[in-house]
Each structure stands twice: as C-alpha cells, then as structure tokens.
Design a protein around this motif. Structure first.
Motif, PDB file in Angstrom:
ATOM      1  N   CYS A  11       0.870  -1.324  -0.156  1.00 45.55           N
ATOM      2  CA  CYS A  11      -0.113  -0.103  -0.013  1.00 45.55           C
ATOM      3  C   CYS A  11       1.050   1.314  -0.185  1.00 45.55           C
ATOM      4  N   LYS A  48     -11.386  -7.603  -1.139  1.00 46.50           N
ATOM      5  CA  LYS A  48     -11.841  -7.752  -2.451  1.00 46.50           C
ATOM      6  C   LYS A  48     -12.721  -6.756  -2.664  1.00 46.50           C
ATOM      7  N   GLY A  49     -12.621  -5.754  -3.375  1.00 47.02           N
ATOM      8  CA  GLY A  49     -13.385  -4.530  -3.786  1.00 47.02           C
ATOM      9  C   GLY A  49     -14.837  -5.186  -4.387  1.00 47.02           C
ATOM     10  N   THR A  59     -11.052  -5.464  -7.994  1.00 44.49           N
ATOM     11  CA  THR A  59      -9.966  -4.546  -7.144  1.00 44.49           C
ATOM     12  C   THR A  59      -9.601  -5.179  -5.874  1.00 44.49           C
ATOM     13  N   LEU A  61      -8.135  -3.932  -2.202  1.00 48.22           N
ATOM     14  CA  LEU A  61      -8.131  -2.720  -1.554  1.00 48.22           C
ATOM     15  C   LEU A  61      -7.044  -3.035  -0.170  1.00 48.22           C
ATOM     16  N   THR A  67      -7.237   1.866   0.309  1.00 51.24           N
ATOM     17  CA  THR A  67      -6.604   2.230  -0.829  1.00 51.24           C
ATOM     18  C   THR A  67      -6.723   1.211  -1.824  1.00 51.24           C
ATOM     19  N   ILE A  68      -7.043   1.542  -3.316  1.00 52.66           N
ATOM     20  CA  ILE A  68      -6.891   0.631  -4.210  1.00 52.66           C
ATOM     21  C   ILE A  68      -5.360   0.225  -4.425  1.00 52.66           C
ATOM     22  N   TRP A  70      -4.487  -2.920  -6.498  1.00 51.27           N
ATOM     23  CA  TRP A  70      -4.487  -3.706  -7.672  1.00 51.27           C
ATOM     24  C   TRP A  70      -5.913  -3.627  -8.274  1.00 51.27           C
ATOM     25  N   THR A  71      -5.641  -3.866  -9.494  1.00 49.68           N
ATOM     26  CA  THR A  71      -6.888  -3.831 -10.346  1.00 49.68           C
ATOM     27  C   THR A  71      -6.980  -4.769 -11.488  1.00 49.68           C
TER      28      THR A  71
END
Length: 80
Positions: A11, A48-49, A59, A61, A67-68, A70-71
């Motif tokens: 992060c 997991k978003g 995404t 978080l 905070t994101i 990875w996508t």
C-alpha cells in the motif's frame, strides 16, 4: 493457456504488504498482440473490492485504509 504470477503488493499510504497470486492467460480465440486477462486467485490480506450490488469489481483494497492497490483492468496494448 494461463499461469500463476505471484506478486507482493504494498500500500502506498500505509506500507501494508502481502503476497497475492494472479492468474494471467489468454483465451482460445485470442490473437497475437491481444492483452492477456488478469484476475486474482488469492487476495492475501487485501480486501476484495465490491460494487454497490455486492458483486466483485476486480480490485484489491488495503485493509487498513481502503486504498486500491491492484485492479484487473487491462493495460494498454503495445504499438506494432
């Protein structure tokens, strides 16, 4: 064809770090130069978003601050 790609994510805000495993592959109808798909198989300690309806949005978080990190959205294709 697909393969596992382990990645260590950190992060940028709080320095939380953990390893995830990403599945990278191409489908049988892919053509040379197509962007491979990416999805996580194991999210490690990341969250997991989700969308408003509760489905995953692709995404991951940070569990500390949201905070994101990875996508699964595809990157740009290389120019020929």
């Amino acid at each position: 064809m697909a393969y596992l790609d382990p990645k260590t994510l950190t992060c940028p805000k709080c320095d939380f770090s953990d390893e995830i495993r990403i599945v990278v592959g191409v489908g049988p109808s892919s053509e040379p130069g197509d962007t491979p798909y990416r999805r996580f198989q194991n999210s490690g300690g990341f969250i997991k978003g989700t969308k408003e309806d509760g489905t995953r949005d692709g995404t991951l978080l940070c569990p500390n601050d949201g905070t994101i990190v990875w996508t699964n959205k595809a990157g740009k294709k290389a120019n020929p």
